[in-house]
Design an enzyme around this catalytic site. Structure first.
Site, PDB file in Angstrom:
ATOM      1  CB  SER A   1      -1.834   1.762 -16.702  1.00 56.53           C
ATOM      2  OG  SER A   1      -0.876   2.948 -17.312  1.00 56.53           O
TER       3      SER A   1
ATOM      4  N   GLY B   1      -5.779   7.226 -18.507  1.00 57.78           N
ATOM      5  CA  GLY B   1      -7.216   6.832 -19.758  1.00 57.78           C
ATOM      6  C   GLY B   1      -8.034   7.464 -19.651  1.00 57.78           C
ATOM      7  CB  ALA B   2     -12.227   5.695 -18.251  1.00 56.26           C
TER       8      ALA B   2
ATOM      9  CE  LYS C   1      -2.822   1.673   3.735  1.00 54.71           C
ATOM     10  NZ  LYS C   1      -3.816   1.501   5.043  1.00 54.71           N
TER      11      LYS C   1
ATOM     12  CB  THR D   1      -5.997   0.781 -13.142  1.00 58.26           C
ATOM     13  OG1 THR D   1      -4.923   0.845 -14.318  1.00 58.26           O
ATOM     14  CG2 THR D   1      -5.196   1.866 -11.996  1.00 58.26           C
ATOM     15  CE1 TYR D   2      -0.746  -1.335 -17.744  1.00 63.76           C
ATOM     16  CE2 TYR D   2      -3.205  -1.791 -17.465  1.00 63.76           C
ATOM     17  CZ  TYR D   2      -1.832  -0.804 -18.396  1.00 63.76           C
ATOM     18  OH  TYR D   2      -2.073  -0.960 -19.597  1.00 63.76           O
TER      19      TYR D   2
END
Length: 115
Positions: free
Chosen positions: A25, A73-74, A9, A57-58
């Site tokens: 991402s 992105g989104a 984390k 996401t990644y």
């Protein structure tokens, strides 16, 4: 029995960029990735402290030493520059092993540096 536990984390990282015109991402400074035991393309959950948004996401490698945390992105629609986020990854491990497991938790500075 296999259960899912917190693996890593980044707690209260600051969004430095939101790039809508990117494939997708979250870009994370490679220093922070190393400290949090995250690897490129690992699935993460991003929780926006400012607005409550949660996305999955990644990770992609951000330039080392820059403090970059960029939603791409989104996902860029889910945060604004300056928002605080928690970035978490999880692992599936055996129940008995999980009793001894200790996640890696990193508390970056306001500039997304290691203290």
């Amino acid at each position: 029995m296999i259960i899912e536990v917190l693996k890593s984390k980044l707690h209260r990282a600051t969004i430095t960029q939101a790039n809508l015109n990117y494939i997708g991402s979250i870009s994370i400074d490679e220093d922070l990735m190393d400290a949090a035991n995250l690897i490129e393309f690992e699935k993460v959950q991003v929780v926006n402290i400012n607005n409550g948004e949660r996305i999955e996401t990644y990770v992609i490698r951000g330039e080392r030493g820059t403090g970059v945390i960029s939603l791409n992105g989104a996902a860029a629609r889910k945060a604004q520059v300056g928002d605080l986020v928690i970035i978490a990854s999880y692992a599936q491990i055996d129940f008995e092993e999980a009793k001894k497991h200790k996640p890696t938790i990193v508390f970056p500075t306001e500039q997304n540096r290691l203290s």
